[in-house]
Design a protein around this motif. Structure first.
Motif, PDB file in Angstrom:
ATOM      1  N   ARG A   1      25.357  43.052  17.486  1.00 33.89           N
ATOM      2  CA  ARG A   1      24.746  42.299  18.749  1.00 33.89           C
ATOM      3  C   ARG A   1      23.553  41.436  18.193  1.00 33.89           C
ATOM      4  O   ARG A   1      23.407  40.473  18.939  1.00 33.89           O
TER       5      ARG A   1
ATOM      6  N   PHE B   1      21.621  35.495  31.810  1.00 29.31           N
ATOM      7  CA  PHE B   1      22.593  36.468  31.269  1.00 29.31           C
ATOM      8  C   PHE B   1      22.683  37.172  30.174  1.00 29.31           C
ATOM      9  O   PHE B   1      22.385  38.137  29.667  1.00 29.31           O
ATOM     10  N   GLY B   2      22.495  36.025  29.173  1.00 25.20           N
ATOM     11  CA  GLY B   2      22.525  36.565  27.588  1.00 25.20           C
ATOM     12  C   GLY B   2      21.111  37.201  27.156  1.00 25.20           C
ATOM     13  O   GLY B   2      21.215  38.071  26.373  1.00 25.20           O
TER      14      GLY B   2
ATOM     15  N   ASP C   1      22.424  32.490  35.453  1.00 29.01           N
ATOM     16  CA  ASP C   1      23.438  32.484  34.563  1.00 29.01           C
ATOM     17  C   ASP C   1      22.631  32.090  33.286  1.00 29.01           C
ATOM     18  O   ASP C   1      23.328  32.754  32.219  1.00 29.01           O
TER      19      ASP C   1
ATOM     20  N   ASN D   1      30.360  34.652  14.532  1.00 30.27           N
ATOM     21  CA  ASN D   1      29.569  35.518  15.187  1.00 30.27           C
ATOM     22  C   ASN D   1      30.095  36.815  15.646  1.00 30.27           C
ATOM     23  O   ASN D   1      30.059  37.513  16.544  1.00 30.27           O
TER      24      ASN D   1
ATOM     25  N   GLN E   1      31.538  35.247  27.162  1.00 27.82           N
ATOM     26  CA  GLN E   1      30.443  36.118  27.702  1.00 27.82           C
ATOM     27  C   GLN E   1      30.339  37.015  26.382  1.00 27.82           C
ATOM     28  O   GLN E   1      29.124  37.493  26.578  1.00 27.82           O
ATOM     29  N   LYS E   2      31.165  37.517  25.620  1.00 27.77           N
ATOM     30  CA  LYS E   2      30.739  38.264  24.556  1.00 27.77           C
ATOM     31  C   LYS E   2      29.536  37.707  23.612  1.00 27.77           C
ATOM     32  O   LYS E   2      28.836  38.340  23.205  1.00 27.77           O
ATOM     33  N   ALA E   3      29.888  36.454  23.395  1.00 28.14           N
ATOM     34  CA  ALA E   3      29.049  35.668  22.532  1.00 28.14           C
ATOM     35  C   ALA E   3      27.547  35.680  23.373  1.00 28.14           C
ATOM     36  O   ALA E   3      26.488  35.300  22.547  1.00 28.14           O
ATOM     37  N   ARG E   4      27.622  35.804  24.727  1.00 32.95           N
ATOM     38  CA  ARG E   4      26.364  35.671  25.171  1.00 32.95           C
ATOM     39  C   ARG E   4      25.764  37.514  25.298  1.00 32.95           C
ATOM     40  O   ARG E   4      25.057  37.445  26.347  1.00 32.95           O
ATOM     41  N   GLY E   5      26.351  38.139  24.635  1.00 35.09           N
ATOM     42  CA  GLY E   5      25.970  39.572  24.733  1.00 35.09           C
ATOM     43  C   GLY E   5      26.632  40.387  25.498  1.00 35.09           C
ATOM     44  O   GLY E   5      26.288  41.699  25.810  1.00 35.09           O
ATOM     45  N   ALA E   6      27.440  39.976  26.415  1.00 34.91           N
ATOM     46  CA  ALA E   6      28.389  41.016  27.347  1.00 34.91           C
ATOM     47  C   ALA E   6      29.069  42.014  26.806  1.00 34.91           C
ATOM     48  O   ALA E   6      29.599  41.788  25.494  1.00 34.91           O
TER      49      ALA E   6
ATOM     50  N   ASN F   1      21.239  40.718  28.372  1.00 31.95           N
ATOM     51  CA  ASN F   1      22.041  41.539  27.579  1.00 31.95           C
ATOM     52  C   ASN F   1      21.486  41.915  26.385  1.00 31.95           C
ATOM     53  O   ASN F   1      21.881  43.076  25.954  1.00 31.95           O
ATOM     54  N   PHE F   2      21.074  40.706  25.504  1.00 33.30           N
ATOM     55  CA  PHE F   2      20.515  41.126  24.270  1.00 33.30           C
ATOM     56  C   PHE F   2      19.300  41.815  24.163  1.00 33.30           C
ATOM     57  O   PHE F   2      19.046  42.712  23.202  1.00 33.30           O
TER      58      PHE F   2
ATOM     59  N   MET G   1      27.057  30.686  20.407  1.00 31.92           N
ATOM     60  CA  MET G   1      28.339  30.026  20.417  1.00 31.92           C
ATOM     61  C   MET G   1      28.680  29.475  21.605  1.00 31.92           C
ATOM     62  O   MET G   1      28.455  30.058  22.780  1.00 31.92           O
TER      63      MET G   1
ATOM     64  N   ASN H   1      35.589  35.932  25.430  1.00 33.32           N
ATOM     65  CA  ASN H   1      34.697  35.766  24.368  1.00 33.32           C
ATOM     66  C   ASN H   1      33.453  34.974  24.282  1.00 33.32           C
ATOM     67  O   ASN H   1      32.364  35.261  23.591  1.00 33.32           O
TER      68      ASN H   1
ATOM     69  N   ARG I   1      24.781  38.299  17.077  1.00 30.22           N
ATOM     70  CA  ARG I   1      25.293  37.303  18.367  1.00 30.22           C
ATOM     71  C   ARG I   1      24.157  36.723  18.762  1.00 30.22           C
ATOM     72  O   ARG I   1      24.118  35.409  19.461  1.00 30.22           O
TER      73      ARG I   1
ATOM     74  N   PRO J   1      34.741  33.282  36.858  1.00 33.41           N
ATOM     75  CA  PRO J   1      35.197  32.010  36.224  1.00 33.41           C
ATOM     76  C   PRO J   1      36.770  31.879  36.098  1.00 33.41           C
ATOM     77  O   PRO J   1      36.981  30.961  36.388  1.00 33.41           O
TER      78      PRO J   1
ATOM     79  N   LEU K   1      30.740  29.509  33.558  1.00 30.72           N
ATOM     80  CA  LEU K   1      29.400  30.056  34.363  1.00 30.72           C
ATOM     81  C   LEU K   1      30.192  30.659  35.529  1.00 30.72           C
ATOM     82  O   LEU K   1      31.104  30.657  36.006  1.00 30.72           O
TER      83      LEU K   1
ATOM     84  N   PRO L   1      31.570  38.645  35.206  1.00 28.25           N
ATOM     85  CA  PRO L   1      31.285  37.292  34.605  1.00 28.25           C
ATOM     86  C   PRO L   1      32.730  36.969  34.029  1.00 28.25           C
ATOM     87  O   PRO L   1      32.644  35.621  33.682  1.00 28.25           O
TER      88      PRO L   1
ATOM     89  N   LEU M   1      33.191  37.607  16.838  1.00 30.99           N
ATOM     90  CA  LEU M   1      34.174  37.655  17.950  1.00 30.99           C
ATOM     91  C   LEU M   1      35.418  38.039  17.230  1.00 30.99           C
ATOM     92  O   LEU M   1      36.123  38.781  17.803  1.00 30.99           O
TER      93      LEU M   1
END
Lengths: 270, 630
Positions: free
Chosen positions: B409, B437-438, B434, B367, A181-186, B441-442, B417, A179, B412, A206, B426, A202, B369
């Motif tokens: 997408r 990363f976001g 790290d 968001n 990582q999904k929130a960070r767009g994974a 992706n976005f 979050m 969740n 998010r 962890p 991490l 990712p 999920l």
């Protein structure tokens, strides 16, 4: 809090649920042997009847039992078709190019499918009526004679117990990390094979670190509670046989004798 | 009789470990540097100190999980450095650790409690009796055949205590055992500990960050950089504000309140009890001449950020939202039941509730999920029958989350979050990667330069030095720094709404304050709206403009902190606490002193000074009038 439905266990209070795990494991072994000894449909019918009886005793919804077959359905169909096509025989029912279907082939594939079906169903009946913990207890107890040859039965049991304890925790944690990582767009759902393997990193990394950290802390906690692994330990929980296990024993003996008798006195379809 | 005695003990982690511990602010590799310390039989000692001060090392030395580099440790007359004594020492000294999940070995409560006695070779019947005794001592008799997975954090820790008790120890060490619990769990555990000390005469060493807990002890010991720097009765220790601050400890909120009042001309004796503080205040108001009040401004305590301008984006509207986990299975649980909540753009919003109240489920909806059924790709409109739940409405930051055509997408990247303990998520080799990363992706189309700039800005915003940390592994950093990196990893896409689940969990009080001021900074410079989930009522009161209380999947109350915490009865009934200032306010009201304020310390002191200047005079007039009449 999310409840992690773990294992196949279906809570209940039936005859089967209350049986000692050891007798259930042993019974399953006997049952598997009996099914494998079957040579014809009479014998297999007998096995199926015994299975039905037990299944009714367990009060497990039939739908749930069938679900376990679903998982191996592909294998099941593949095996059936293979047998259907490649069994040689005299009575040819249908022929097209190189494909020949014989009467023997039909019998044989039905027979093998039925056998396979019974094996899968009976094994899942065990996991449906026994908690993973008592299964582990049962296995430990059944393996205990191996202590004589210095096999670390207790350590094995402890490993099983800790694994069972941590599977739900780590499952939960995997969900949380995914969740995050999904929130960070994974994205775990799209992309080719390499892309997907990459996208798992990712989460995996962890998770591994967390598992190691947990292991370290658990080790400390166990040591602080006087665990050293080498000393003479006592065991609090003892499994005890009851009249139910006697019933299981009698049924197992009757089943096995019956099948052996049928094997001797009836013709084989094989 | 002294049960534990440390004589000039030094402890150094070996080379390998030193590299990890370095960032705990240790300038040399010694975790303990000449500790002299002893505990008497039956005593209750609290050990305080910021993270990395050496207090956990001390606990581990007592029962031989670590052995000292130099110095002597005696436990019940036995030398703790001798390996052959360890078994006997561990029977006498039990430790309960921080994480409730990492201490149990079995999936059934009684099996787990039996683990200790089994290890020391106790007979079966006796183990049965000990399990019964241990469970009774922690009040968990009903859970003997239950599984720890389904228990709350507080219950799990009580099981861990029972597991230690079954060994019949004479000393029990609690190594931050309440740090990961919510207030209810903390209270449960502390009640058990108190009772064990009083009734079972077990010596207790309590390592904690919470001043309220340390106050229950007979003696408090403060550690700093591997040394004992302060010792005494807890009440006296907490009064030494200047010394505590020098050792990176925070003065408890109640003491700060008393100090601020005294400084402003209303002398109130330091106390942690709301009743005593209220009595002190009302006495002071009676005694002090209005002209003696020096200040009408609060004594430099932080106040809440005000609500910013309203706008299109940044808001949340939620109606009739329900959620069921494991639907149609034996484990079915209703997590949300018709939630109605509106959060305006620009707010610093607080969500309060117990574990299992549905608050974490709710924020996962924000968001996407978790998705409303109608937002699922496979969803087909079904004809709704009569009596069916009303269709939920969920709008976040201008996105309609009930529509399957919504760009999730994009959503998010606009609704950031930060989960609980975000540092555990991490994964990359360097901090830079790290954080990036976001963003990668976005917005895969952004140029390397754009990425670099955004990452730099995010890292600097969370208060870390970009040049210093960018190339380092996140795992080399300290806990607090890692949490900042994790927050930077969410900030990097410049979200308009930032949601944080327990952002301060597990940090020491100073770390908590730092994180909260970081959030205010983010609120001012970066994000329109901040939503925090918390069970620390003081945190909510000091920081949030509005708050909602979740209970059993529903929203119980929504409003300003003042409106929420005026419903003390309702909150108590649901097992929730109210902030210290609200308790004092309630006590004062009972004495006829009506103070209406937004419940931050600063506002409260200000209003009290005003009251003392004006109404205080009025009260005196009334009483003088009464005398004249007589």
């Amino acid at each position: 809090m999310r409840e992690v439905a773990f294992g196949q266990y279906y809570p209940g209070n039936s005859f089967l649920h209350k049986c000692d795990p050891r007798s259930k494991i042993l019974f399953l072994i006997v049952y598997i042997v009996a099914v494998l000894l079957c040579q014809n449909f009479y014998a297999l019918g007998g096995c199926a009847a015994v299975f039905l009886l037990i299944a009714i005793c367990s009060k497990i919804p039939f739908k749930l039992l069938l679900r376990s077959v679903k998982a191996v359905l592909f294998l099941f169909l593949f095996m059936t078709i293979l047998n259907l096509l490649f069994t040689e025989g005299q009575t040819i029912l249908w022929k097209w190019n190189f494909i020949t279907i014989t009467q023997e082939g039909v019998y044989f594939s039905i027979f093998l499918s039925a056998r396979f079906f019974l094996l899968v169903l009976s094994s899942s009946l065990l996991t449906l009526t026994t908690t993973p913990i008592s299964l582990a207890d049962g296995i430990e107890s059944l393996l205990s004679p191996l202590k004589l040859v210095h096999f670390p039965v207790h350590a094995l049991a402890l490993i099983m117990s800790i694994a069972l304890r941590f599977i739900p925790i780590l499952t939960d944690e995997t969900g949380k990390i995914m969740n995050a990582q999904k929130a960070r767009g994974a994205d775990f759902e799209t992309g080719g094979l390499i892309q997907r393997v990459k996208s798992v990193l990712p989460v995996l990394f962890p998770l591994l670190i967390s598992a190691l950290r947990r292991a370290q802390e658990l080790g400390d906690a166990m040591e602080a509670r006087c665990y050293s692994g080498s000393q003479v330990r006592t065991k609090y929980k003892k499994l005890t046989f009851t009249w139910r296990d006697l019933v299981a024993f009698v049924v197992a003996v009757l089943l096995l004798t019956g099948i052996i008798l049928l094997r001797v006195y009836t013709p084989s379809v094989l | 009789m002294e049960v534990i005695k440390f004589e000039n003990v030094y402890y150094s982690y070996d080379r390998e470990t030193v590299e990890q511990e370095e960032l705990f602010d240790l300038h040399d590799s010694f975790a303990l540097r000449g500790v002299d310390f002893s505990v008497k039989e039956g005593e209750f000692v609290a050990i305080l100190g910021h993270n990395g001060s050496g207090k956990s090392t001390l606990a581990r030395l007592v029962n031989g999980l670590l052995s000292p580099t130099s110095g002597k440790i005696t436990v019940f007359g036995m030398d703790a450095c001798e390996r052959r004594n360890l078994f006997e020492i561990r029977k006498q000294v039990g430790i309960v650790f921080q994480n409730p999940d990492n201490q149990t070995v079995a999936s059934i409560v009684e099996d787990d409690i039996a683990f200790g006695p089994e290890n020391i070779g106790i007979e079966r019947e006796e183990i049965g009796r000990r399990i019964e005794f241990a469970l009774r001592s922690v009040g968990m008799e009903d859970f003997r055949n239950g599984t720890p997975n389904r228990l709350s954090g507080g219950q799990k820790q009580r099981i861990a205590i029972a597991g230690v008790l079954a060994l019949k120890p004479r000393v029990m060490i609690l190594d931050e055992s309440t740090a990961m619990l919510d207030p209810r769990g903390r209270k449960e555990v502390m009640e058990v500990v108190k009772r064990l000390n009083r009734e079972e005469k077990i010596t207790v060493i309590l390592i904690t960050h919470f001043p309220e807990e340390a106050l229950l002890a007979d003696r408090a010991v403060v550690m700093h950089q591997g040394k004992i720097v302060l010792e005494g009765a807890p009440k006296e220790v907490f009064q030494k504000q200047d010394i505590l601050e020098r050792f990176s400890l925070v003065t408890p909120r109640p003491v700060r309140l008393c100090r601020a009042l005294t400084k402003g001309g209303l002398p109130v004796a330091d106390s942690m009890d709301p009743m005593e503080v209220a009595v002190g205040i009302s006495n002071a108001i009676e005694r002090v001449e209005p002209s003696q009040i020096l200040q009408t401004k609060g004594a430099g305590l932080r106040s809440r950020t005000n609500t910013k301008e309203n706008s299109e984006t940044g808001g949340v509207l939620c109606q009739d939202l329900s959620h069921v986990y494991n639907i149609k299975s034996p484990f079915e649980t209703q997590a949300l039941e018709g939630v109605n909540l509106e959060i305006n753009s620009g707010e610093f919003f607080g969500i309060i509730g117990h574990t299992g109240s549905g608050k974490s489920t709710f924020v996962q909806y924000l968001n996407g999920l978790l998705k409303v059924p109608s937002a699922e790709k496979k969803y087909k409109e079904k004809k709704s029958k009569k009596g069916l739940l009303p269709k939920p409405i969920l709008k976040v930051n201008g996105f309609d989350l009930t529509d399957k055509h919504t760009d999730f997408r994009n959503l998010r990247s606009k609704v950031g979050m930060v989960f609980q303990y975000p540092e555990y998520q991490l994964f990359a080799e360097t901090v830079w990667e790290d954080v990036a990363f976001g963003l990668k992706n976005f917005r895969p189309e952004s140029t390397p330069l754009e990425v670099k700039e955004a990452v730099k800005e995010a890292i600097q915003t969370v208060g870390l030095s970009y040049e210093e940390v960018k190339g380092r592994s996140p795992f080399e950093l300290s806990g607090g720094q890692r949490r900042r990196v994790a927050i930077a990893g969410v900030l990097v896409t410049k979200p308009e709404i930032l949601v944080l689940d327990e952002p301060a969990a597990g940090l020491d009080p100073l770390g908590k304050e730092e994180i909260m001021s970081l959030l205010h900074k983010i609120h001012n410079d970066w994000c329109k709206t901040i939503i925090i989930v918390s069970h620390d009522m003081d945190e909510i009161v000091e920081n949030c403009t509005r708050a909602a209380v979740f209970s059993e999947g529903k929203v119980l109350v929504t409003g300003t902190p003042e409106e929420v915490f005026s419903q003390a009865e309702l909150l108590y009934e649901k097992g929730l606490d109210i902030p210290f200032v609200a308790k004092v306010c309630a006590q004062l009201r009972a004495k006829g002193i009506e103070i209406s304020c937004d419940l931050t310390l600063e506002d409260f002191t200000e209003k009290l000074f005003d009251f003392a200047k004006n109404k205080g005079a009025g009260m005196r007039l009334r009483s003088e009038g009464g005398q004249n009449h007589a």
